[in-house]
Write an enzyme that holds these catalytic residues in place. Structure first.
Site, PDB file in Angstrom:
ATOM      1  CD  GLU A 125     -11.443  17.911  87.209  1.00 54.57           C
ATOM      2  OE1 GLU A 125      -9.807  17.946  87.088  1.00 54.57           O
ATOM      3  OE2 GLU A 125     -12.287  18.051  86.823  1.00 54.57           O
ATOM      4  CG  LEU A 126      -6.279  20.945  91.059  1.00 55.88           C
ATOM      5  CD1 LEU A 126      -5.335  21.564  92.282  1.00 55.88           C
ATOM      6  CD2 LEU A 126      -7.347  22.026  90.953  1.00 55.88           C
ATOM      7  CD  GLU A 157      -4.055  21.669  81.927  1.00 51.70           C
ATOM      8  OE1 GLU A 157      -4.249  22.429  82.425  1.00 51.70           O
ATOM      9  OE2 GLU A 157      -5.523  20.882  81.796  1.00 51.70           O
ATOM     10  CB  CYS A 216      -9.229  18.427  83.356  1.00 54.20           C
ATOM     11  SG  CYS A 216     -10.012  20.056  83.490  1.00 54.20           S
ATOM     12  CE  LYS A 226     -17.379  34.030  90.201  1.00 57.21           C
ATOM     13  NZ  LYS A 226     -17.303  33.514  89.029  1.00 57.21           N
ATOM     14  CB  SER A 231      -5.809  26.973  86.869  1.00 58.32           C
ATOM     15  OG  SER A 231      -5.854  27.702  87.692  1.00 58.32           O
TER      16      SER A 231
HETATM   17  C1  SIN Z   1     -12.796  18.159  82.482  1.00 58.01           C
HETATM   18  O1  SIN Z   1     -11.911  18.836  81.538  1.00 58.01           O
HETATM   19  O2  SIN Z   1     -12.520  18.961  83.695  1.00 58.01           O
HETATM   20  C2  SIN Z   1     -13.376  17.360  82.469  1.00 58.01           C
HETATM   21  C3  SIN Z   1     -13.401  16.821  81.127  1.00 58.01           C
HETATM   22  C4  SIN Z   1     -14.609  15.247  81.169  1.00 58.01           C
HETATM   23  O3  SIN Z   1     -15.265  15.117  82.425  1.00 58.01           O
HETATM   24  O4  SIN Z   1     -14.587  14.674  80.727  1.00 58.01           O
END
Ligand code: SIN
Length: 496
Positions: A268-269, A399, A302, A192, A247
């Protein structure tokens, strides 16, 4: 404020989509509309123009996709690693063959500069290539047994049907980083994508179809709202694993929802990356590293630098050099080759960033550069530098996910490690020093899943990407990335 490049999107580049631009979901090898025919708009963040309308599916269609993926799993999980590897290699090659088209679709719906989009398509392809290779290396063990008449071995098996929920900031690579290990392991998968960027996911589905993957092995569900799809993914007992990038708030909700059926989860937050410049660092290198890690994708990653800590002794020099370099960054349409910073994803993001800047100034931060919305460029925010930031300010705790660089002064190593760790997040961190003993001490002291030492660019297929604390669990990429999609089974063979 950075220099502004304006251009007319319609006349920017010749586009040859070659059937990659799709507007329907991809389920069980078919391109499908919503049962009730509903659609949603995909908007170009550069100028808010409409790109196209895409099918908006719901819970009912999601259930069907899960059933199809479950059926497909019966045969896909029995294929040899070599067969899966060969199909993934084909997909890798197709993604590289259509690099320019895919990059153009990505820039249109996400806004990032074409240079970065091409980089993302190559980065995304590298996960497919890597896991095509890893497919053939999912070895088990033989273990010295606890009884003379017994032998013990372990085997690794695919977890089953996987559901992946992916973000808008990397519309290709965050999908390939999940689907490649899943498919390599023998799992089937339903993706999704974010509602802002469904086109890159559908283009990938078109390549999966072209590569000849069996029906139902890879599916994409597009929707205007994530809730119904997420509810079905998390409550349906046929789904054995959820992989999510997004998030921390949504990640926690998904984890709670997965508890009832005890699914495996990979999360992966969010992050709040510190970038520390020690007094003995090469300042020019630190400035380039800070720019690379702060302004990649307009600050919307992130792993982007979120807080820049600079030692008192070099503070003025660093701020001066950093400001001069940031002032030169060029803003504009991602389709213009000269552009270095594109728009933020939408108006809400701009308002959030602007609010953070105003709040910081009211709390005592000094505005060095930027800090003003740009007339007639609704979704843009100029690269902004704030100095004299401290740990009581809201910006220190949030963040940012945008182009603000807050700078904090420090005096000593223990103090800066404590401040860097003063956050619930623990994804990426960076520091610059030429002292080898400090490299060890600080690397070990930072409570983060990833540490960049004298570099602002750490992302690569070959290293494990992931966080600690509220930044999530599991690792993506590298030799560890397959583990999230495999179960270890132990066989105890008696009567020997
Ligand atoms: C991300 O922002 O979730 C991943 C960034 C990356 O793989 O470098």
């Amino acid at each position: 404020m950075g220099e502004i490049v304006k251009m007319d999107i319609q006349n920017s580049n010749e586009m040859k989509f070659n059937g990659l631009l799709k507007d329907k979901s991809f389920i069980n090898g078919d391109w499908v509309s919503a049962d009730d025919k509903s659609t949603f708009e995909v908007i170009n963040p550069f100028d808010n123009s409409l790109i196209t309308n895409v099918a908006s599916l719901g819970g009912q269609e999601t259930r069907r996709a899960i059933d199809c993926a479950t059926e497909a799993f019966k045969t896909w999980s029995k294929t040899t690693a070599e067969e899966r590897s060969n199909l993934l290699k084909k997909l890798y090659q197709l993604q590289m063959d259509y690099l320019d088209d895919l990059a153009q679709i990505l820039t249109l719906e996400q806004g990032k500069p074409l240079k970065e989009s091409r980089g993302e398509i190559k980065y995304g392809a590298s996960f497919i290539e890597w896991f095509a290779e890893e497919a053939r290396r999912t070895y088990g063990d033989t273990i010295p047994s606890h009884g003379v008449d017994k032998r013990i071995i372990t085997i690794k098996q695919p977890v089953g049907v996987v559901a992946a929920i992916t973000p808008w900031n990397f519309p290709n690579a965050m999908i390939t980083r999940k689907i490649a290990p899943a498919l390599a392991a023998g799992c089937t998968i339903i993706v999704k994508p974010a509602k802002q960027t469904p086109l890159s996911a559908l283009a990938l589905a078109a390549l999966v179809e072209k590569a000849g993957f069996p029906k139902g092995v890879f599916n994409v569900i597009t929707a205007n709202t994530a809730r119904e799809i997420g509810d079905e993914f998390t409550s349906n007992s046929l789904v054995r694993k959820i992989s999510f990038t997004g998030s921390t708030k949504v990640g926690k909700t998904l984890m709670r929802q997965c508890a009832d059926t005890v699914k495996k989860v990979s999360m992966e937050l969010g992050g709040n990356a510190p970038f520390i410049v020690f007094e003995d660092a090469n300042i020019d290198n630190a400035v380039s590293g800070a720019i690379a890690s702060k302004f990649r994708n307009a600050g919307q990653t992130c792993v982007c630098t979120n807080r820049i800590f600079v030692h008192d002794k070099i503070y003025e020099t660093f701020v001066d050099k950093f400001t001069k370099a940031v002032r030169k960054l060029k803003l504009g349409s991602g389709l213009d080759e000269k552009t270095e910073i594109g728009p933020l994803i939408n108006k809400d993001a701009v308002e959030f960033i602007d609010g953070l800047v105003k709040k910081s100034v009211s709390e005592g931060a000094e505005l060095i550069l930027g800090g003003q919305q740009i007339d007639n460029m609704e979704n843009f925010y100029p690269p902004t530098i704030l100095s004299n930031v401290n740990s009581d300010m809201e910006i220190f705790k949030n963040e940012i996910f945008g182009s603000i660089a807050p700078i904090i002064k420090f005096n000593d190593e223990a103090e800066v490690i404590r401040m860097a760790n003063d956050t619930p997040f623990g994804l990426a961190s960076y520091f610059y020093t030429n002292d080898y003993a400090k490299i060890w001490r600080v690397s070990e002291g930072l409570e983060y899943g990833m540490v960049g030492v004298n570099t602002g660019m750490i992302s690569t297929t070959v290293a494990p990407f992931g966080g600690v604390k509220e930044s999530g669990n599991g690792r993506e990429g590298s030799k560890y990335g397959m583990d999230d999609y495999l179960e270890i089974k132990y066989l105890c063979i008696g009567g020997i």
